[in-house]
Motif scaffolding. Structure first.
Motif, mmCIF file in Angstrom:
data_model
loop_
_atom_site.group_PDB
_atom_site.id
_atom_site.type_symbol
_atom_site.label_atom_id
_atom_site.label_comp_id
_atom_site.label_asym_id
_atom_site.label_seq_id
_atom_site.Cartn_x
_atom_site.Cartn_y
_atom_site.Cartn_z
ATOM 1 N N UNK A 5 29.354 41.055 47.528
ATOM 2 C CA UNK A 5 30.252 40.046 48.099
ATOM 3 C C UNK A 5 29.874 39.777 49.557
ATOM 4 N N UNK A 6 29.607 40.857 50.261
ATOM 5 C CA UNK A 6 29.229 40.764 51.682
ATOM 6 C C UNK A 6 27.863 40.059 51.816
ATOM 7 N N UNK A 7 26.896 40.497 50.992
ATOM 8 C CA UNK A 7 25.543 39.916 51.074
ATOM 9 C C UNK A 7 25.549 38.417 50.765
ATOM 10 N N UNK A 8 26.403 38.018 49.809
ATOM 11 C CA UNK A 8 26.426 36.606 49.374
ATOM 12 C C UNK A 8 27.432 35.761 50.144
ATOM 13 N N UNK A 9 28.217 36.376 51.017
ATOM 14 C CA UNK A 9 29.378 35.705 51.637
ATOM 15 C C UNK A 9 30.228 35.065 50.540
ATOM 16 N N UNK A 10 30.721 35.926 49.638
ATOM 17 C CA UNK A 10 31.463 35.453 48.468
ATOM 18 C C UNK A 10 32.927 35.876 48.529
ATOM 19 N N UNK A 11 33.745 35.114 47.832
ATOM 20 C CA UNK A 11 35.158 35.453 47.690
ATOM 21 C C UNK A 11 35.461 35.514 46.183
ATOM 22 N N UNK A 12 36.358 36.423 45.803
ATOM 23 C CA UNK A 12 36.715 36.529 44.375
ATOM 24 C C UNK A 12 38.152 36.059 44.198
ATOM 25 N N UNK A 13 38.321 35.038 43.361
ATOM 26 C CA UNK A 13 39.659 34.533 43.034
ATOM 27 C C UNK A 13 39.962 34.914 41.587
ATOM 28 N N UNK A 14 41.180 35.383 41.329
ATOM 29 C CA UNK A 14 41.523 35.787 39.955
ATOM 30 C C UNK A 14 42.903 35.276 39.560
ATOM 31 N N UNK A 15 42.998 34.829 38.309
ATOM 32 C CA UNK A 15 44.289 34.372 37.801
ATOM 33 C C UNK A 15 45.170 35.571 37.456
ATOM 34 N N UNK A 16 46.469 35.319 37.465
ATOM 35 C CA UNK A 16 47.472 36.353 37.159
ATOM 36 C C UNK A 16 47.311 37.002 35.781
ATOM 37 N N UNK A 17 46.563 36.375 34.860
ATOM 38 C CA UNK A 17 46.388 36.935 33.510
ATOM 39 C C UNK A 17 45.134 37.819 33.393
ATOM 40 N N UNK A 18 44.344 37.902 34.472
ATOM 41 C CA UNK A 18 43.082 38.660 34.369
ATOM 42 C C UNK A 18 43.345 40.155 34.189
ATOM 43 N N UNK A 19 42.293 40.865 33.795
ATOM 44 C CA UNK A 19 42.400 42.316 33.603
ATOM 45 C C UNK A 19 42.871 42.983 34.901
ATOM 46 N N UNK A 20 43.645 44.071 34.802
ATOM 47 C CA UNK A 20 44.162 44.737 36.009
ATOM 48 C C UNK A 20 43.085 45.062 37.038
ATOM 49 N N UNK A 21 41.944 45.614 36.570
ATOM 50 C CA UNK A 21 40.904 46.019 37.525
ATOM 51 C C UNK A 21 40.272 44.809 38.216
ATOM 52 N N UNK A 22 40.291 43.660 37.542
ATOM 53 C CA UNK A 22 39.759 42.431 38.146
ATOM 54 C C UNK A 22 40.747 41.926 39.202
ATOM 55 N N UNK A 23 42.044 41.955 38.869
ATOM 56 C CA UNK A 23 43.060 41.561 39.859
ATOM 57 C C UNK A 23 42.956 42.463 41.092
ATOM 58 N N UNK A 24 42.723 43.768 40.851
ATOM 59 C CA UNK A 24 42.711 44.720 41.971
ATOM 60 C C UNK A 24 41.530 44.508 42.914
ATOM 61 N N UNK A 25 40.410 43.984 42.393
ATOM 62 C CA UNK A 25 39.228 43.815 43.252
ATOM 63 C C UNK A 25 39.172 42.414 43.877
#
Ligand code: 13P
Ligand code: SF4
Length: 300
Positions: A12-32
């Motif tokens: 994420x740091x190397x790519x200057x990326x942001x992660x957006x997740x919907x409320x229905x995503x898997x718990x571990x995906x929401x957490x990251x």
């Protein structure tokens, strides 16, 4: 050895990326994720970020919406097979034909639709602002695509508008039956009932509160009640558990959206590593879809 979570943080740091997740995503995906929310919140967040890369954990129409709003950014989908079934229930050709059959009516499209359909719409909406959008139309009539349940809900709240409602639906919300809700209510008589407007009209009539996934969360957080029956996709349970500790939540067991579970920590790391699965849309579609999407987020 680097864990998958550490790998995502590094990439994420190397790519200057942001992660957006919907409320229905898997718990571990929401957490990251950097931001978790409903469709409207995610669309707005996509316009606010100064990241070069957006990893969109959700379904394809959500990532396409982020791309329409940010054509210069790279939007990556952890799994491009994550397709919303409702978004397949309407085509651009059908919208053009419906417009010809209903002169003078504006086309209001639920954001759960393809980019090519959005290019044929006058304005988009989400479950958060469908009533607001329909009531603010200049014309006295609308064609509401593709969700018949959300369309009927919005039309009932805007009796001065003549709304022609499409026949699409979300199979997950449609599967929630009156009987299931009656059983849940009998088992938890003190619970407040919160329903997503994609549910059938007769199910919505059994609810205390109707709203988007984010409205449900805000209601659970602020309500004095401690028990809730939540009529939407079960992924919402994690968001509620994290934000409303001590409250008990009951879901209809059938409500699982497979497409929303396709983003995993592994697929997120993979797309960040390889910059794979970028959303690519024809320039003409992006150009024509931008205005209805910008109207949806209140930008024009
Ligand atoms: P929300 O915008 O309420 O999060 O809903 C999106 C969705 O796909 C519901 O099925
Ligand atoms: Fe589409 Fe229904 Fe899944 Fe939402 S829950 S993404 S409307 S199939």
């Amino acid at each position: 050895m680097e864990s998958v979570g550490e790998r995502i943080v590094r990439l994420k740091e190397e790519r200057n990326a942001v992660i957006l997740a919907h409320n229905y995503c898997l718990p571990e995906v929401q957490d990251i994720a950097d931001f978790v929310g409903d469709s409207l919140g995610l669309s707005r967040k996509a316009t606010e970020t100064d990241a070069d890369v957006i990893v969109f954990c959700g379904v394809t129409f959500m990532a396409e919406t982020a791309k329409i709003l940010n054509p210069e950014k790279t939007v990556l989908l952890p799994d491009p097979a994550a397709i919303c079934a409702m978004a397949q229930m309407c085509s651009p050709e059908q919208i053009i034909a419906a417009r010809e059959r209903n002169p003078g009516k504006e086309v209001v499209g639920y954001v759960n639709s393809t980019a090519a359909c959005k290019a044929e719409m006058d304005v988009c909406c989400t479950s958060s602002n469908a009533i607001e959008i329909v009531s603010s139309l200049e014309s006295s009539g609308a064609i509401f695509v593709p969700d018949r349940n959300l369309g009927t809900y919005a039309a009932r709240s805007c009796p001065d508008k003549d709304v022609v409602v499409w026949n699409g639906f979300c199979p997950i919300h449609q599967s929630i039956s009156v009987q299931q809700v009656a059983e849940l209510k009998a088992a938890h008589p003190d619970a407040e009932v919160l329903a997503h407007p994609e549910c059938r009209t007769e199910v919505l009539d059994m609810a205390d509160v109707i709203g988007s996934t984010e409205k449900m969360l805000n209601h659970c957080r602020s309500s004095d009640k401690t028990e809730f029956i939540v009529l939407t996709e079960v992924g919402m349970g994690h968001r509620l558990e994290v934000n409303c500790p001590g409250k008990s939540i009951h879901f209809p067991r059938s409500a699982v959206c497979g497409a929303m579970k396709m983003a995993t920590l592994e697929t997120i790391a993979e797309v960040l590593e390889n910059m794979s699965n970028p959303v690519e849309l024809p320039a003409e579609v992006v150009e024509r879809a931008r205005r209805p999407v910008e109207r949806m987020i209140g930008r024009s």
